[in-house]
Write a protein that holds these residues in place. Structure first.
Motif, mmCIF file in Angstrom:
data_model
loop_
_atom_site.group_PDB
_atom_site.id
_atom_site.type_symbol
_atom_site.label_atom_id
_atom_site.label_comp_id
_atom_site.label_asym_id
_atom_site.label_seq_id
_atom_site.Cartn_x
_atom_site.Cartn_y
_atom_site.Cartn_z
ATOM 1 N N TYR A 412 0.754 -1.062 0.082
ATOM 2 C CA TYR A 412 0.059 -0.031 -0.039
ATOM 3 C C TYR A 412 0.959 1.323 -0.001
ATOM 4 O O TYR A 412 1.941 1.396 0.626
ATOM 5 C CB TYR A 412 -1.001 0.025 1.221
ATOM 6 N N ALA A 413 0.297 2.498 -0.668
ATOM 7 C CA ALA A 413 0.882 3.548 -0.781
ATOM 8 C C ALA A 413 0.785 4.304 0.710
ATOM 9 O O ALA A 413 0.139 4.036 1.513
ATOM 10 C CB ALA A 413 0.220 4.558 -1.747
ATOM 11 N N ARG A 414 1.982 4.953 1.036
ATOM 12 C CA ARG A 414 2.003 5.730 2.245
ATOM 13 C C ARG A 414 3.213 6.678 2.146
ATOM 14 O O ARG A 414 3.984 6.878 1.328
ATOM 15 C CB ARG A 414 2.255 4.862 3.524
ATOM 16 N N PRO A 415 3.116 7.905 3.182
ATOM 17 C CA PRO A 415 4.160 8.896 3.097
ATOM 18 C C PRO A 415 5.642 8.078 3.096
ATOM 19 O O PRO A 415 5.797 6.933 4.090
ATOM 20 C CB PRO A 415 3.885 9.755 3.995
ATOM 21 N N ASN A 416 6.949 8.491 2.660
ATOM 22 C CA ASN A 416 8.083 8.290 2.688
ATOM 23 C C ASN A 416 8.263 6.995 2.142
ATOM 24 O O ASN A 416 9.238 6.353 2.600
ATOM 25 C CB ASN A 416 8.370 8.218 4.249
ATOM 26 N N LYS A 417 7.389 6.553 1.402
ATOM 27 C CA LYS A 417 7.806 5.450 0.507
ATOM 28 C C LYS A 417 7.880 5.635 -0.924
ATOM 29 O O LYS A 417 7.047 6.526 -1.646
ATOM 30 C CB LYS A 417 6.540 4.579 0.558
ATOM 31 N N ARG A 418 8.977 5.216 -1.790
ATOM 32 C CA ARG A 418 9.036 5.389 -3.054
ATOM 33 C C ARG A 418 7.786 5.096 -3.948
ATOM 34 O O ARG A 418 7.021 4.127 -3.475
ATOM 35 C CB ARG A 418 10.346 4.633 -3.548
ATOM 36 N N GLY A 419 7.376 5.889 -4.912
ATOM 37 C CA GLY A 419 6.322 5.580 -5.760
ATOM 38 C C GLY A 419 6.697 4.268 -6.602
ATOM 39 O O GLY A 419 7.715 3.648 -6.845
ATOM 40 N N GLY A 420 5.569 3.702 -7.466
ATOM 41 C CA GLY A 420 5.768 2.606 -8.341
ATOM 42 C C GLY A 420 5.623 1.339 -7.439
ATOM 43 O O GLY A 420 5.207 0.915 -6.607
ATOM 44 N N ALA A 421 6.104 -0.040 -8.377
ATOM 45 C CA ALA A 421 5.855 -1.097 -7.754
ATOM 46 C C ALA A 421 7.282 -1.931 -8.207
ATOM 47 O O ALA A 421 7.946 -1.800 -9.479
ATOM 48 C CB ALA A 421 4.851 -1.891 -8.485
ATOM 49 N N TRP A 422 7.973 -2.469 -7.384
ATOM 50 C CA TRP A 422 9.053 -3.476 -7.774
ATOM 51 C C TRP A 422 9.346 -4.640 -6.949
ATOM 52 O O TRP A 422 8.468 -4.994 -5.879
ATOM 53 C CB TRP A 422 10.110 -2.599 -7.673
ATOM 54 N N MET A 423 10.243 -5.633 -7.570
ATOM 55 C CA MET A 423 10.380 -6.873 -6.672
ATOM 56 C C MET A 423 12.243 -6.598 -6.411
ATOM 57 O O MET A 423 12.891 -6.245 -7.236
ATOM 58 C CB MET A 423 10.306 -7.937 -7.328
ATOM 59 N N ASP A 424 12.803 -6.827 -5.154
ATOM 60 C CA ASP A 424 14.219 -6.895 -5.164
ATOM 61 C C ASP A 424 14.373 -8.000 -4.175
ATOM 62 O O ASP A 424 13.605 -8.550 -3.458
ATOM 63 C CB ASP A 424 14.862 -5.665 -4.560
ATOM 64 N N GLY A 425 15.561 -8.652 -4.579
ATOM 65 C CA GLY A 425 16.204 -9.883 -3.762
ATOM 66 C C GLY A 425 16.469 -9.295 -2.406
ATOM 67 O O GLY A 425 17.481 -8.589 -2.193
ATOM 68 N N ALA A 426 15.973 -10.022 -1.411
ATOM 69 C CA ALA A 426 16.565 -9.823 -0.141
ATOM 70 C C ALA A 426 17.695 -10.835 0.129
ATOM 71 O O ALA A 426 18.543 -10.772 0.868
ATOM 72 C CB ALA A 426 15.534 -10.056 1.036
ATOM 73 N N ARG A 427 17.594 -12.057 -0.652
ATOM 74 C CA ARG A 427 18.657 -12.878 -0.476
ATOM 75 C C ARG A 427 18.515 -13.612 -1.665
ATOM 76 O O ARG A 427 17.511 -14.114 -2.197
ATOM 77 C CB ARG A 427 18.351 -13.753 0.840
ATOM 78 N N ASP A 428 19.512 -14.209 -2.124
ATOM 79 C CA ASP A 428 19.460 -15.237 -3.580
ATOM 80 C C ASP A 428 19.757 -16.674 -3.092
ATOM 81 O O ASP A 428 20.474 -16.753 -2.079
ATOM 82 C CB ASP A 428 20.870 -14.703 -4.264
ATOM 83 N N ARG A 429 19.393 -17.538 -3.836
ATOM 84 C CA ARG A 429 19.838 -18.693 -3.731
ATOM 85 C C ARG A 429 21.089 -19.166 -4.249
ATOM 86 O O ARG A 429 21.654 -18.758 -5.166
ATOM 87 C CB ARG A 429 18.689 -19.704 -4.523
ATOM 88 N N TYR A 430 21.668 -20.024 -3.313
ATOM 89 C CA TYR A 430 23.217 -20.455 -3.466
ATOM 90 C C TYR A 430 23.502 -21.686 -2.513
ATOM 91 O O TYR A 430 22.969 -21.955 -1.594
ATOM 92 C CB TYR A 430 24.209 -19.377 -3.445
#
Length: 680
Positions: A412-430
């Motif tokens: 959900y949208a809120r102040p101090n949060k970047r706009g848009g939508a995205w996925m980023d990896g918090a941790r990779d498989r290895y």
């Protein structure tokens, strides 16, 4: 602060988001970088390097740095505040310098070359050979062959670019938050749906105000520009939104990204020439699927020629409709409003009517059902974890009883949060040196309208599509079966192929079998009525011609801007040239779209925004196999997972596509899905 008290230096499973404080950031990064430098010095030189003696330990160092930096970078995007921003930015030059050092380490380059060309290489599998090829390419793109003075300049450019792109994002966020409109007369909000006015009332209450508060966060902007009957209000918010971070608008010059864009473009052009490329677009393609700048430009212009006649028809019909409503001159702030009115007239359907059938939990449940059917996995919600906001949720993916990945949702949208939508990896498989497997973790972020007045969050169909898109990226990251860090998940995937799994997932938002799973009326539990479904499908390609040329405008502008920088034209002049070629409607002269084009000035899409259309061709063609064999066919789903999702960046994307589709891609499916063929 001692290392024992710094959460970023501890051995954690999931990132300790709630425990991370700004004062932890720089000491942790400095400590890890110092240890990494020491470890690399001990690794070199090696006369006969092996995978286990060279790549594996270097991967472990990368993982340690990523484990500390990834949560910081994520928090900076979703919980931005001055102290965290300062801590984040203090680390950018440190990380940039370290990255340049690694890329220009001659002994390291020679060790990789020895491994790639030595006897050991015969025992390596395809994924390992791909990693070595990528590493050697990236050494060259880091200036390994340059004389020392030019290597130094390369490092200076990279450091400055990391600062400037962060500054661009900050100024865009600040300018978005600098404008709001306090409304006390309800008649000013005539036409807005109840869900939007409730959210605006909630925003006002949070600031201790009566009435309603309109902001430039996307749900608020979208509601006004699409539904507000008051034309003056639409013009006011359009003016504020389309002049963000520029020399125009209500906060003209206050957070102006214009000079930053100019510096970024100059440095990128210098970087390209330093590395022997004619321009930055050419440099960008060195690690992408497309072969040449000519191929990309021909691809985009061909699509534009095929789409523009449909876009012209769309605009002519919209102008005629607006004229019937008494508007002689259709302005930029009228487009969304009359488009929605025309959609309602033609198809008796509105986004607000549809929204009632997409409560968030129903959509998530249906989304999970679809991927469980297709890929043979199970998804469960988890509740005991450290969060950065009360709205955040955590889920795990299981296969054969084993957890293979987890993902956070921040929707959900809120102040101090970047706009848009995205996925980023918090941790990779290895796989670690002791042969134990580390499973992947993803952050999935959107900016939907939150729940208000006791109702659940209700999504528009566009928001449902966004959710599916980002989840497609998440699946690419989470369903990998590759155990090597360099090509597991989305790592090592060519940028113009990385949107394939995300755009591919959007198809199920339009299929009756998919819609049956993701929709239920939030009050009655009633299924999406057939009549409404028929209207949605009929309206699917409403204005798809205009939408297609708009995306092509963005893509061509980005690519031309980076290919021709230095020819004397300003950013705005390049944009206007592209608009004259492909657009059917010109915005006002004060519109400063480029100043908020974060994808190319603060994201990874510089000279690569074309990737959306490029990958859309791949995704539409891949989905056509499901159309032939059944959209919820588990066998076809497993084939897609095995060929595309499971294999990450381990092979060239064209090879993976051909393995799944049996042939190279064609644009026919995309044009058909978009309704841009003469026989539709």
């Amino acid at each position: 602060m001692t290392q024992e008290l710094n959460p970023l230096l501890q051995d954690f499973d999931l990132p300790p988001y709630a425990s991370i404080k700004p004062e932890h950031v720089k000491p942790a990064i400095e400590h890890i970088l110092a240890q990494s430098r020491e470890a690399i010095a001990k690794l070199l030189p090696q006369t006969e390097p092996t995978w286990d003696s060279l790549v594996q330990p270097l991967d472990e160092l990368s993982v340690r740095l990523s484990r500390a930096w990834s949560p910081v970078s994520h928090l900076n995007a979703v919980c931005n505040n001055p102290a965290l921003r300062e801590a984040y930015e203090a680390c950018l030059p440190l990380l940039s310098a370290y990255s340049t050092e690694i890329g220009q380490n001659k002994a390291l380059f020679e060790a990789y070359s020895a491994l790639a060309n030595g006897v050991q290489s015969k025992n390596l599998d395809t994924a390992q050979k791909t990693i070595l090829a990528h590493e050697l390419r990236d050494f060259r793109l880091s200036g390994i062959d340059l004389p020392e003075t030019q290597q130094k300049r390369y490092g200076e450019i990279q450091m400055k670019l990391s600062e400037l792109t962060s500054q661009f994002a900050n100024q865009l966020l600040d300018s978005t938050q600098a404008w709001s409109k306090h409304v006390t007369e309800p008649e000013l909000l005539a036409g807005l749906p109840e869900s939007a006015t409730a959210q605006m009332a909630q925003a006002a209450q949070a600031k201790g105000l009566d009435g309603w508060l309109i902001s430039l966060e996307f749900p608020s902007y979208y509601a006004v520009i699409t539904y507000a009957d008051n034309r003056q209000l639409r013009e006011e918010i359009y003016f504020a939104y389309s002049t963000r971070a520029s020399d125009q608008g209500p906060n003209a010059g206050k957070h102006d990204n214009g000079p930053i864009m100019q510096q970024i473009l100059e440095l990128r052009a210098e970087l390209a020439q330093l590395l022997g490329f004619a321009n930055y677009s050419e440099l960008s393609l060195a690690s992408k699927m497309a072969d040449s700048t000519e191929q990309v430009l021909t691809f985009l212009r061909t699509l534009a020629q095929q789409s523009k006649p449909f876009a012209e028809q769309d605009l002519a019909a919209l102008r005629a409709f607006a004229k019937e409503q008494g508007v002689e001159q259709l302005e930029a702030w009228d487009m969304s409003y009359y488009s929605e009115k025309l959609r309602q007239q033609r198809y008796s359907i509105s986004q607000e009517q549809v929204r009632e059938y997409f409560p968030i939990d129903t959509v998530l449940s249906g989304l999970f059902s679809i991927v469980q059917k297709l890929y043979g996995i199970h998804i469960n919600e988890l509740h005991d974890f450290e969060s950065w906001h009360p709205d955040v949720r955590l889920f795990e993916i299981k296969e054969d009883g084993q957890t293979i990945g987890r993902f956070f949702f921040d929707l959900y949208a809120r102040p101090n949060k970047r706009g848009g939508a995205w996925m980023d990896g918090a941790r990779d498989r290895y796989r670690k040196a002791d042969n134990s497997l580390v499973t992947p973790v993803a952050n999935l972020v959107c900016n939907f309208t939150p729940a208000v007045e006791g109702k659940p969050a209700l999504l528009t169909h566009d928001e449902v599509t966004t959710l599916f898109h980002e989840f497609g990226h998440g699946l690419h990251h989470l369903l990998t079966r590759i155990d090597y860090l360099g090509v597991s998940g989305i790592n090592g995937v060519a940028w113009d192929a990385v949107e394939l799994p995300s755009q591919f997932m959007e198809n199920w938002c339009w299929e009756p079998e998919g819609l049956a799973l993701i929709s239920r009326h939030y009050q009655t539990g009633e299924a999406l009525p057939q009549a409404l479904l028929d209207k949605m499908l009929a309206a699917k390609n409403f204005h798809s011609g205009m939408m297609m040329v708009r995306q092509l405008e963005f893509s061509l502008f980005d690519f031309e801007l980076h290919a021709t920088h230095g020819d004397g034209r300003s950013v705005l002049e390049v944009l206007n040239t592209v608009r004259n070629e492909v657009a059917v409607n010109q915005p006002p002269s004060w519109n400063r779209f480029a100043n908020s084009f974060a994808h190319i000035f603060a994201g990874g899409y510089a000279a690569g925004y074309y990737s959306y259309k490029w990958a859309e061709v791949l995704s539409a063609d891949a989905f056509s196999r499901f159309e032939e064999e059944g959209v919820l066919n588990p066998e076809t789903g497993r084939a897609f997972r095995d060929a595309i999702l499971a294999r990450g960046g381990s092979q060239e994307p064209m090879q993976l596509f051909v393995d799944f589709r049996g042939r190279e891609p064609s644009t026919d499916a995309l044009l058909r899905h978009s309704g841009l063929t003469s026989n539709v």
